[in-house]
Write a protein that holds these residues in place. Structure first.
Motif, PDB file in Angstrom:
ATOM      1  N   LYS A  28       0.847  -1.194   0.000  1.00 37.34           N
ATOM      2  CA  LYS A  28       0.000   0.000   0.000  1.00 37.34           C
ATOM      3  C   LYS A  28       0.882   1.243   0.000  1.00 37.34           C
ATOM      4  CE  LYS A  28      -3.551  -2.076   2.904  1.00 37.34           C
ATOM      5  NZ  LYS A  28      -4.138  -1.965   4.245  1.00 37.34           N
ATOM      6  N   GLU A  30       0.561   3.877   1.699  1.00 40.21           N
ATOM      7  CA  GLU A  30       0.801   4.313   3.083  1.00 40.21           C
ATOM      8  C   GLU A  30       1.961   3.555   3.733  1.00 40.21           C
ATOM      9  OE1 GLU A  30      -2.699   2.837   2.527  1.00 40.21           O
ATOM     10  OE2 GLU A  30      -2.727   4.645   1.304  1.00 40.21           O
ATOM     11  N   ASP A  31       2.222   2.346   3.237  1.00 40.10           N
ATOM     12  CA  ASP A  31       3.256   1.500   3.839  1.00 40.10           C
ATOM     13  C   ASP A  31       4.641   1.673   3.215  1.00 40.10           C
ATOM     14  OD1 ASP A  31       1.302   0.502   5.515  1.00 40.10           O
ATOM     15  OD2 ASP A  31       0.890  -1.237   4.256  1.00 40.10           O
ATOM     16  N   GLU A  34       9.061   6.510   4.197  1.00 37.28           N
ATOM     17  CA  GLU A  34       8.982   7.954   3.966  1.00 37.28           C
ATOM     18  C   GLU A  34      10.119   8.482   3.087  1.00 37.28           C
ATOM     19  OE1 GLU A  34       6.433  10.034   4.654  1.00 37.28           O
ATOM     20  OE2 GLU A  34       5.432   8.196   5.307  1.00 37.28           O
ATOM     21  N   LYS A  45       7.148  11.369  -1.332  1.00 36.16           N
ATOM     22  CA  LYS A  45       5.754  10.941  -1.232  1.00 36.16           C
ATOM     23  C   LYS A  45       4.782  12.112  -1.106  1.00 36.16           C
ATOM     24  CE  LYS A  45       4.530   7.460   1.342  1.00 36.16           C
ATOM     25  NZ  LYS A  45       4.388   6.576   2.508  1.00 36.16           N
TER      26      LYS A  45
END
Length: 53
Positions: A28, A30-31, A34, A45
């Motif tokens: 995903k 979100e995973d 960073e 991101k």
């Protein structure tokens, strides 16, 4: 959900991932770590936005 780089238009598809960037298929957005960057233009991101499929 797919995410599009607002700078260059590259699309992150979780089903494909970014194997060259070390992101496995099925990951995903979100995973993603960073410190990951767009494989085409190198932005982070924060410069991606979700897109409707």
């Amino acid at each position: 959900m797919k995410y599009k780089c607002v700078v260059c238009g590259w699309i992150y598809d979780p089903a494909i991932g970014d194997p060259e960037g070390g992101i496995e298929p099925g990951t995903k957005f979100e995973d993603i770590p960073e410190d990951w960057v767009c494989p085409l233009c190198g932005v982070g991101k924060d410069d991606f936005e979700p897109i409707e499929e």
